[in-house]
Design an enzyme around this catalytic site. Structure first.
Site, short mmCIF file in Angstrom:
data_model
loop_
_atom_site.label_atom_id
_atom_site.label_comp_id
_atom_site.label_asym_id
_atom_site.label_seq_id
_atom_site.Cartn_x
_atom_site.Cartn_y
_atom_site.Cartn_z
CD1 TRP A 80 0.90 -0.43 2.96
CD2 TRP A 80 -0.62 1.08 3.60
NE1 TRP A 80 1.24 0.00 4.22
CE2 TRP A 80 0.32 0.91 4.65
CE3 TRP A 80 -1.67 1.96 3.77
CZ2 TRP A 80 0.24 1.62 5.85
CZ3 TRP A 80 -1.75 2.66 4.98
CH2 TRP A 80 -0.80 2.50 5.99
CD GLU A 103 2.38 -3.90 9.52
OE1 GLU A 103 3.54 -4.09 9.96
OE2 GLU A 103 2.07 -4.02 8.34
CE LYS A 122 5.82 -1.40 12.16
NZ LYS A 122 5.69 -2.56 11.28
C1 BGC Z 1 4.90 -1.08 7.84
C2 BGC Z 1 3.89 -1.21 6.73
C3 BGC Z 1 4.59 -1.06 5.39
C4 BGC Z 1 5.74 -2.03 5.29
C5 BGC Z 1 6.53 -1.86 4.01
C6 BGC Z 1 5.99 -2.09 7.64
O1 BGC Z 1 6.95 -1.95 8.65
O2 BGC Z 1 4.28 -1.25 9.09
O3 BGC Z 1 2.90 -0.22 6.86
O4 BGC Z 1 3.70 -1.24 4.35
O5 BGC Z 1 6.61 -1.86 6.37
O6 BGC Z 1 7.08 -0.60 3.92
#
Ligand code: BGC
Length: 770
Positions: free
Chosen positions: A357, A497, A610
């Site tokens: 995303w 997350e 986060k």
């Molecule tokens: C983030 C995600 C992101 C991914 C790739 C993760 O650490 O929490 O939002 O899409 O990294 O950049």
């Protein structure tokens, strides 16, 4: 000044300081980080900034975007391809290399203006012989199948024979320094002479047998005369090596040029790879290094005409901002819509080159405003993978199209189900299972791309098809809870997350509703104004009126959690019942210190985040919320966000400015702009943080310059300049016009149209036609 260390011919081509990223000391422990910082990409391929002669600590990766392979890994990842960088120089068997000699002088310079990486060093070998080596490399953006290295070699205090190896190294494996994860994605299909001279290596991915060819010739010149002698080709297992030698007098400078070309089966039939590459290398060496470099530099000059952001008051920061833009724009592709941009660009191996995303929310705004053609390709990439998203939805028991959390070349879910810890324990990774908001983010990306570019053909064609299928997904994903007479989305993970999974994540529910509403309005409009496009949509998707009735019902009853009687939006159902931990300590850089309580309780038991979740929603759909509500939520969540993801600081910067809290906005911008240059997340070795790079651009353009598109669809500029800057300027494409925006330290703004049709622009609230 670092430029002065280079001899005249290189120095003269070098841009002014504001464009240079310099390394003036060799520390092998920094190699992996520097390989990411000094990577070069031309949209088609990317190569890390490793040294030609090789070093002990190195991950010398070269990727062609779109060449993925799975083999023994958990997921399809960009395959590390045979690397053409190798040039090794020997004097009486002594390797004249950075790690084999005493370093008397050393510097490397990335010239972002022209995407050229230069180096100069003076090395003394064990016998006291001193050799000066200077040079540069580029991967052409004029012809993406041409890459070259130029070296100037001077025996300073000796004369004699210098022996040379011209190498293509097919032994490279992904995750080379992570024993558990090491994997070889390519197998060799040819290791042979390119023609009369030069080396050629062809390899193929192990699962789908996609062929990739690479050929090169190394020439040595005394003036115009070619002086390489005793050439001898050898295939040493998975290395292709051509030996040669030349003599040089004391103090004489010999020029070496390595002309390289690569093609894959995606652009050229397998049987023709070798000849195509040979012809390309021949033509390249006839045209010469300088001629191609000049054309390449012109392309970059033009790209910077579009993309540069300038401000007065903080040159270090301005250079760091350029650094982020440089890597982002170098990876975008204006000719190939089967590839997107991975989370680490083409600069490192983390996340396997997958599109997240991150594309739609962090990078696409930059591409839509600055390089609309690249943005269109990124949108078409999603369209080409719509069928795979349909299959994905079906597989998971839903209707419509569900985009994968991580996407590579075929659109299947590429987020691994398992990860392995250093002690060998495996744990189940649920991100792909729960993080469904990506499907709404793809839909939002279409809306955003279209409102900026006004690419209505895309909207009424491919866009409408994606939007319809994603709306269908959401309608099937929502559960009707009869006793509450509402629709819910349970067992999901929102952008934050650290809380996984939850019920009714506000961001997800809100965007599901937004997706449904947006499509319903679009379909209505198409029915009335674009009957043919509407008929085509119905034909392609089988859309029925009953579905629209159902969508109306679902969207009107989606549950959106909030704290009753207040303005506070609740990140998910039950969030406010978690331990209320607030960040109250900041380090010397004013960066949040992890609250001690997290040593004794799990993050998911607390309200610590986060990355922005509610605040991201407010950032994206700000016009749907009252200013007071935005401010209260920003204040609440900012104190609880630890910025565990690089996607975090830029959003807080923009939002802080939007709600009138500029106390941290500048600091957040600095954090984001220097994340890789100063290795602030400690993982730059894995590649440049691409989403953050897009976030840096957004912070300046949407935050400090206050660019937005108002509810009435008019482009608005309302600066909120930091006290540190006295001016800011940049250029945007909007609605088929090309605009230059300039703001001063007093928040006055001016917009000039450079090309295209007149457009209406609101400057500090007053609408003008420019
Ligand atoms: C983030 C995600 C992101 C991914 C790739 C993760 O650490 O929490 O939002 O899409 O990294 O950049």
């Amino acid at each position: 000044m670092i430029r002065d260390r280079f001899s005249e011919n290189l120095r003269n081509d070098m841009s002014t300081d504001e464009w240079l990223i310099c390394q003036d000391e060799y520390d092998p422990q920094e190699n992996l980080k520097n390989e990411s910082l000094f990577a070069l990409s031309n949209g088609y391929l990317g190569i890390r900034g490793s040294f030609e002669e090789g070093t002990k600590i190195t991950l010398p990766y070269l990727y062609v975007n779109g060449v993925f392979d799975k083999s023994e890994t958990f997921m399809r990842e960009l395959a590390a391809l045979p690397n053409w960088l190798g040039i090794r120089l020997y004097v009486e068997k002594e390797l004249i290399g950075i790690e084999n000699c005493e370093i008397m002088e050393f510097s490397r310079v990335l010239d972002m203006k022209h995407a050229v990486l230069s180096k100069q060093y003076v090395l003394k070998d064990r016998k006291g012989r001193i050799t000066k080596i200077e040079g540069r490399r580029f991967v052409s953006r004029n012809n993406v199948h041409r890459m070259a290295i130029e070296l100037f070699v001077t025996p300073v205090n000796y004369e004699g024979i210098i022996e040379v190896e011209n190498i293509i190294d097919g032994t490279i494996i992904n995750f080379y320094d992570a024993p558990r994860f090491k994997v070889k994605h390519m197998y060799l299909t040819a290791n042979e002479k390119l023609g009369e001279h030069g080396v050629y290596m062809e390899s193929a991915t192990r699962d789908r047998h996609l062929h990739v060819g690479c050929g090169c010739v190394l020439e040595a010149y005394r003036g115009e005369e070619k002086i390489m002698r005793n050439r001898m080709f050898n295939a040493f297992g998975e290395q292709a090596v051509e030996f040669g030698d030349f003599t040089a007098a004391e103090g004489e400078t010999i020029r070496l040029v390595k002309y390289v070309s690569m093609y894959t089966e995606r652009e050229c039939p397998t049987y023709a790879l070798h000849t195509t590459i040979k012809e390309e290398v021949d033509r390249f060496s006839e045209d010469g290094f300088e001629a191609e470099l000049e054309k390449h530099s012109k392309v970059y000059d033009n790209m910077w005409e579009e993309a540069d952001v300038r401000f007065e008051g903080d040159p270090e920061l301005n250079r760091a901002v350029r650094f982020n833009i440089f890597h982002l724009m170098s990876t975008g592709n204006e000719t190939d819509d089967r590839v997107s941009v991975g989370a680490k660009l083409l600069t490192g191996e983390e996340y396997g080159g997958h599109a997240f995303w991150d594309i739609e929310l962090f990078m696409l705004p930059f591409f839509s405003y600055v390089f609309p053609q690249m943005a269109q390709n990124m949108e078409n990439y999603r369209y080409h993978l719509l069928d795979a998203a349909r299959d994905n939805a079906k597989k998971n028991g839903y209707k419509g199209a569900q985009y994968p959390w991580e996407s590579a070349d075929d659109g299947t879910e590429q987020c691994p189900d398992w990860t392995i810890e250093p002690d060998g324990t495996c744990y189940r990774c649920y991100v792909a299972v729960y993080e469904h908001h990506v499907t709404a983010d793809v839909a939002y990306g279409i809306y955003d791309y279209v409102r900026i570019t006004k690419d209505m053909d895309f909207l009424y064609g491919r866009g409408a098809e994606i939007l319809t299928e994603t709306a269908r997904f959401w309608a099937s994903r929502c559960e009707y809870i009869a006793e509450k007479d509402r629709y819910e989305i349970n067992q999901v993970t929102g952008p934050d997350e650290w809380h996984e999974p939850v019920n009714n994540n506000l961001y997800t529910n809100y965007f599901a509703r937004w997706n449904l509403r947006y499509v319903m309005a679009l379909i209505q409009k198409m029915k009335e104004e674009k009957p043919e496009a509407y008929a085509a949509l119905v034909e392609k998707t089988g859309l029925k009126d009953e579905e629209l009735t159902f969508w109306e019902e679902v969207q009107s009853k989606i549950y959106l959690p909030r704290k009753e009687g207040t303005n506070l939006l609740e990140q998910f159902e039950g969030y406010f019942q978690l331990k209320d931990v607030v960040i109250d300590q900041y380090d010397e850089n004013d960066w949040p210190i992890r609250p001690a309580i997290l040593n004794t309780c799990k993050k998911q038991e607390t309200q610590i985040l986060k990355q922005p979740d509610v605040v991201l929603l407010l950032h994206l759909l700000g016009e749907e919320f009252e200013p007071e509500l935005m401010k209260e939520n920003y204040d609440y969540y900012e104190k609880r966000t630890l910025h565990g993801s690089s996607l975090s600081p830029s959003i807080y910067s923009v939002m802080g400015l939007k709600v009138g809290d500029d106390s941290r906005a500048y600091r957040y911008l600095k954090r984001a702009a220097f994340i890789d240059l100063l290795n602030l997340q400690k993982n730059t070795r894995e590649g440049i943080h691409a989403a953050n790079a897009g976030g840096v651009w957004q912070t300046i353009v949407f935050g400090f310059a206050g660019v937005s598109i108002d509810k009435d669809g008019i482009l608005s500029v309302k600066p909120n300049m930091p006290k540190e800057w006295s001016s800011l300027s940049f250029r945007l494409h909007y609605d088929n016009a090309w605009l230059e925006i300039h703001t001063d330290g007093e928040n006055n703004a001016a917009v000039k149209r450079l090309e295209g049709n007149p457009v209406q622009v609101k400057i500090n609230g007053t609408t003008e036609e420019v």
